[in-house]
Design an enzyme around this catalytic site. Structure first.
Site, PDB file in Angstrom:
ATOM      1  N   GLY A  10      30.105  24.928  17.661  1.00 33.31           N
ATOM      2  CA  GLY A  10      30.741  24.052  18.654  1.00 33.31           C
ATOM      3  C   GLY A  10      29.710  23.442  19.600  1.00 33.31           C
ATOM      4  O   GLY A  10      28.495  23.643  19.441  1.00 33.31           O
ATOM      5  N   LEU A  12      29.108  23.965  22.892  1.00 34.32           N
ATOM      6  CA  LEU A  12      28.361  24.969  23.652  1.00 34.32           C
ATOM      7  C   LEU A  12      27.602  25.909  22.713  1.00 34.32           C
ATOM      8  O   LEU A  12      26.433  26.243  22.971  1.00 34.32           O
ATOM      9  CB  LEU A  12      29.326  25.780  24.534  1.00 34.32           C
ATOM     10  CG  LEU A  12      28.715  26.959  25.284  1.00 34.32           C
ATOM     11  CD1 LEU A  12      27.580  26.517  26.207  1.00 34.32           C
ATOM     12  CD2 LEU A  12      29.790  27.697  26.080  1.00 34.32           C
ATOM     13  N   TYR A  60      40.123  26.875  21.234  1.00 35.40           N
ATOM     14  CA  TYR A  60      40.975  25.728  20.917  1.00 35.40           C
ATOM     15  C   TYR A  60      40.871  24.831  22.139  1.00 35.40           C
ATOM     16  O   TYR A  60      41.347  25.204  23.221  1.00 35.40           O
ATOM     17  CB  TYR A  60      42.408  26.207  20.685  1.00 35.40           C
ATOM     18  CG  TYR A  60      43.419  25.122  20.380  1.00 35.40           C
ATOM     19  CD1 TYR A  60      43.911  24.960  19.086  1.00 35.40           C
ATOM     20  CD2 TYR A  60      43.892  24.261  21.369  1.00 35.40           C
ATOM     21  CE1 TYR A  60      44.851  23.973  18.793  1.00 35.40           C
ATOM     22  CE2 TYR A  60      44.820  23.275  21.083  1.00 35.40           C
ATOM     23  CZ  TYR A  60      45.299  23.141  19.795  1.00 35.40           C
ATOM     24  OH  TYR A  60      46.222  22.170  19.510  1.00 35.40           O
ATOM     25  N   THR A  61      40.217  23.675  22.005  1.00 34.76           N
ATOM     26  CA  THR A  61      39.890  22.864  23.188  1.00 34.76           C
ATOM     27  C   THR A  61      40.639  21.527  23.249  1.00 34.76           C
ATOM     28  O   THR A  61      40.310  20.683  24.086  1.00 34.76           O
ATOM     29  CB  THR A  61      38.367  22.604  23.250  1.00 34.76           C
ATOM     30  OG1 THR A  61      37.943  22.066  21.992  1.00 34.76           O
ATOM     31  CG2 THR A  61      37.591  23.860  23.538  1.00 34.76           C
ATOM     32  N   TYR A 124      47.004  24.725  27.901  1.00 38.24           N
ATOM     33  CA  TYR A 124      45.645  25.162  27.539  1.00 38.24           C
ATOM     34  C   TYR A 124      45.104  26.130  28.590  1.00 38.24           C
ATOM     35  O   TYR A 124      44.597  27.210  28.260  1.00 38.24           O
ATOM     36  CB  TYR A 124      44.747  23.926  27.411  1.00 38.24           C
ATOM     37  CG  TYR A 124      43.263  24.197  27.438  1.00 38.24           C
ATOM     38  CD1 TYR A 124      42.579  24.600  26.296  1.00 38.24           C
ATOM     39  CD2 TYR A 124      42.520  24.035  28.616  1.00 38.24           C
ATOM     40  CE1 TYR A 124      41.211  24.833  26.320  1.00 38.24           C
ATOM     41  CE2 TYR A 124      41.154  24.269  28.654  1.00 38.24           C
ATOM     42  CZ  TYR A 124      40.507  24.666  27.509  1.00 38.24           C
ATOM     43  OH  TYR A 124      39.150  24.906  27.546  1.00 38.24           O
TER      44      TYR A 124
HETATM   45  N1  LIG Z   1      34.851  21.189  26.608  1.00 42.56           N
HETATM   46  C1  LIG Z   1      35.113  21.334  27.912  1.00 42.56           C
HETATM   47  O1  LIG Z   1      35.116  20.359  28.696  1.00 42.56           O
HETATM   48  C2  LIG Z   1      35.394  22.712  28.468  1.00 42.56           C
HETATM   49  C3  LIG Z   1      35.749  22.818  29.822  1.00 42.56           C
HETATM   50  C4  LIG Z   1      35.964  24.092  30.348  1.00 42.56           C
HETATM   51  C5  LIG Z   1      35.820  25.215  29.551  1.00 42.56           C
HETATM   52  N2  LIG Z   1      35.479  25.074  28.238  1.00 42.56           N
HETATM   53  C6  LIG Z   1      35.340  26.292  27.433  1.00 42.56           C
HETATM   54  O2  LIG Z   1      33.983  26.384  27.024  1.00 42.56           O
HETATM   55  C7  LIG Z   1      33.905  27.024  25.742  1.00 42.56           C
HETATM   56  C8  LIG Z   1      33.135  26.165  24.769  1.00 42.56           C
HETATM   57  O3  LIG Z   1      33.823  24.933  24.597  1.00 42.56           O
HETATM   58  P1  LIG Z   1      33.295  23.772  23.628  1.00 42.56           P
HETATM   59  O4  LIG Z   1      33.665  22.487  24.272  1.00 42.56           O
HETATM   60  O5  LIG Z   1      31.888  24.040  23.220  1.00 42.56           O
HETATM   61  O6  LIG Z   1      34.268  23.987  22.367  1.00 42.56           O
HETATM   62  P2  LIG Z   1      34.197  23.307  20.933  1.00 42.56           P
HETATM   63  O7  LIG Z   1      33.093  22.287  20.861  1.00 42.56           O
HETATM   64  O8  LIG Z   1      35.590  22.869  20.612  1.00 42.56           O
HETATM   65  O9  LIG Z   1      33.749  24.504  19.993  1.00 42.56           O
HETATM   66  C9  LIG Z   1      34.597  25.545  19.698  1.00 42.56           C
HETATM   67  C10 LIG Z   1      34.163  26.084  18.350  1.00 42.56           C
HETATM   68  O10 LIG Z   1      35.058  27.151  18.015  1.00 42.56           O
HETATM   69  C11 LIG Z   1      35.442  26.981  16.661  1.00 42.56           C
HETATM   70  N3  LIG Z   1      36.726  27.631  16.406  1.00 42.56           N
HETATM   71  C12 LIG Z   1      37.970  27.127  16.598  1.00 42.56           C
HETATM   72  N4  LIG Z   1      38.889  28.019  16.197  1.00 42.56           N
HETATM   73  C13 LIG Z   1      38.220  29.108  15.750  1.00 42.56           C
HETATM   74  C14 LIG Z   1      38.615  30.339  15.192  1.00 42.56           C
HETATM   75  N5  LIG Z   1      39.907  30.644  15.003  1.00 42.56           N
HETATM   76  N6  LIG Z   1      37.661  31.230  14.829  1.00 42.56           N
HETATM   77  C15 LIG Z   1      36.348  30.932  14.988  1.00 42.56           C
HETATM   78  N7  LIG Z   1      35.909  29.768  15.506  1.00 42.56           N
HETATM   79  C16 LIG Z   1      36.828  28.869  15.882  1.00 42.56           C
HETATM   80  C17 LIG Z   1      35.534  25.486  16.511  1.00 42.56           C
HETATM   81  O11 LIG Z   1      35.573  25.132  15.136  1.00 42.56           O
HETATM   82  P3  LIG Z   1      36.350  23.777  14.729  1.00 42.56           P
HETATM   83  O12 LIG Z   1      35.615  22.655  15.398  1.00 42.56           O
HETATM   84  O13 LIG Z   1      36.263  23.776  13.240  1.00 42.56           O
HETATM   85  O14 LIG Z   1      37.755  23.920  15.265  1.00 42.56           O
HETATM   86  C18 LIG Z   1      34.266  25.051  17.219  1.00 42.56           C
HETATM   87  O15 LIG Z   1      33.132  25.122  16.389  1.00 42.56           O
HETATM   88  C19 LIG Z   1      35.360  27.304  25.347  1.00 42.56           C
HETATM   89  O16 LIG Z   1      35.707  28.603  25.754  1.00 42.56           O
HETATM   90  C20 LIG Z   1      36.150  26.292  26.162  1.00 42.56           C
HETATM   91  O17 LIG Z   1      37.487  26.714  26.368  1.00 42.56           O
HETATM   92  C21 LIG Z   1      35.268  23.847  27.681  1.00 42.56           C
END
Ligand SMILES: NC(=O)c1ccc[n+]([C@@H]2O[C@H](COP(=O)([O-])OP(=O)(O)OC[C@H]3O[C@@H](n4cnc5c(N)ncnc54)[C@H](OP(=O)(O)O)[C@@H]3O)[C@@H](O)[C@H]2O)c1
Length: 284
Positions: A10, A12, A60-61, A124
């Site tokens: 992902g 991060l 799940y974002t 979410y």
């Molecule tokens: N993005 C934001 O603005 C934001 C803001 C606040 C907090 N956060 C938190 O920061 C963290 C990182 O976010 P991010 O934006 O880097 O997320 P991301 O880019 O969506 O990456 C999440 C990764 O988890 C994988 N994944 C999804 N379902 C899974 C499962 N069942 N088992 C194993 N892997 C799975 C995804 O694969 P697929 O792509 O194939 O689904 C993806 O590679 C998360 O905890 C998020 O809630 C994000």
């Protein structure tokens, strides 16, 4: 130190892999290798690697989709973290987990502290809050990092979308009545490694520094860099309805982080500039 990362592909997760400190060995896996919603898959990954820490960057974002697809969001954001933390507790493995500003109602007028009462603003946010609670209840040594407004080269984000629109010279309206702090996953990853290396625990807010911004302020920086300032205009949240509610004010207080690390993270404008440098360097 040996670390296992779930969600390593992902946005991060990719920056966690890009910033591994000396003396740390990382195994990064994503849904293809282990689905965190399957307890047996989580258990066998932990058992095979027996890391000192597990970092859960899987989530799940899709914030708007979570309103109507709550079961899927809950499986990844609540049940998966519960499985990870419960299995980690069995082997005495420490857990680092990420959460969001959306656990708060977004109605404050001063930065939210870690101890402030939560009231998730959308589905979410609610699934992420339940995930936090599951990690806390597991008995594992747990570090919960709440962050917001992420951007990084390995994923979709608001700054990337703005950059693409500015380059394509697309007139764009952006809300100017929601305030937070944009956060570069590269800087969040570096801070995560410092905290993990210190064996920190508890809940800590981690965002880039600088004065709080509206999305419009972020877009203005991006459009200015692309020489497309004239194409950007401001609008209000009421002009731009979304399925999931968004907070008017969800700035996170980073005092606790600053006292652990001795300094705030770089200001968000600096971080955004480095992100755009990286994006332009990596585009064909
Ligand atoms: N993005 C934001 O603005 C934001 C803001 C606040 C907090 N956060 C938190 O920061 C963290 C990182 O976010 P991010 O934006 O880097 O997320 P991301 O880019 O969506 O990456 C999440 C990764 O988890 C994988 N994944 C999804 N379902 C899974 C499962 N069942 N088992 C194993 N892997 C799975 C995804 O694969 P697929 O792509 O194939 O689904 C993806 O590679 C998360 O905890 C998020 O809630 C994000």
């Amino acid at each position: 130190m040996n670390v296992l990362i779930f969600g390593a592909a992902g946005m991060l997760g990719s920056d966690l892999r890009a910033t591994i400190p000396a003396g740390v060995t990382v195994t990064g896996i994503d849904i293809g290798e282990a689905d965190i919603t399957d307890r047996a898959q989580v258990a066998s990954a932990l058992e095979a690697i027996r890391p000192d820490w597990v970092i859960n960057a899987a989530a799940y974002t899709a914030v708007d989709r979570a309103e109507t697809d709550r079961a899927a969001a809950e499986a990844v954001n609540t049940v998966g973290p519960r499985f990870i933390a419960q299995e980690a507790a069995r082997w005495n493995i420490a857990v680092a987990h990420f959460s969001t500003d959306y656990v708060f109602p977004g109605t404050a007028d001063a930065p939210y502290r870690e101890s402030d009462p939560v009231a998730p603003i959308n589905a979410y946010g609610d699934t992420k809050w339940q995930g936090e609670e599951a990690v806390r209840a597991s008995g594992a040594h747990a570090l919960i990092l709440r962050t917001q407004w992420l951007f990084g080269v390995a994923g979709k984000s608001f700054p990337r979308l703005m950059w693409e629109r500015a380059l394509a010279r697309v007139p764009t309206r952006v809300v100017d009545d929601q305030r937070g702090r944009p956060t570069y996953t590269r800087d969040l990853a570096a801070a995560t490694w410092k905290l993990v290396t210190q064996r920190a625990s508890g809940t800590i807010h981690v965002t880039n520094g600088g004065a709080p911004a509206a999305w419009y302020d972020v877009a203005r920086e991006v459009f200015a860099r692309a020489g497309a300032d004239g194409l950007l205009s401001a609008c209000s949240t009421a002009d731009y309805p979304t399925p999931a509610r968004r907070p008017a004010y969800s700035v996170l207080s980073t005092e606790r982080l600053e006292s652990r690390l001795g300094a705030p993270l770089p200001e968000w404008r600096d971080a955004l500039g480095r992100f755009l440098d990286e994006l332009t360097a990596s585009s064909p």
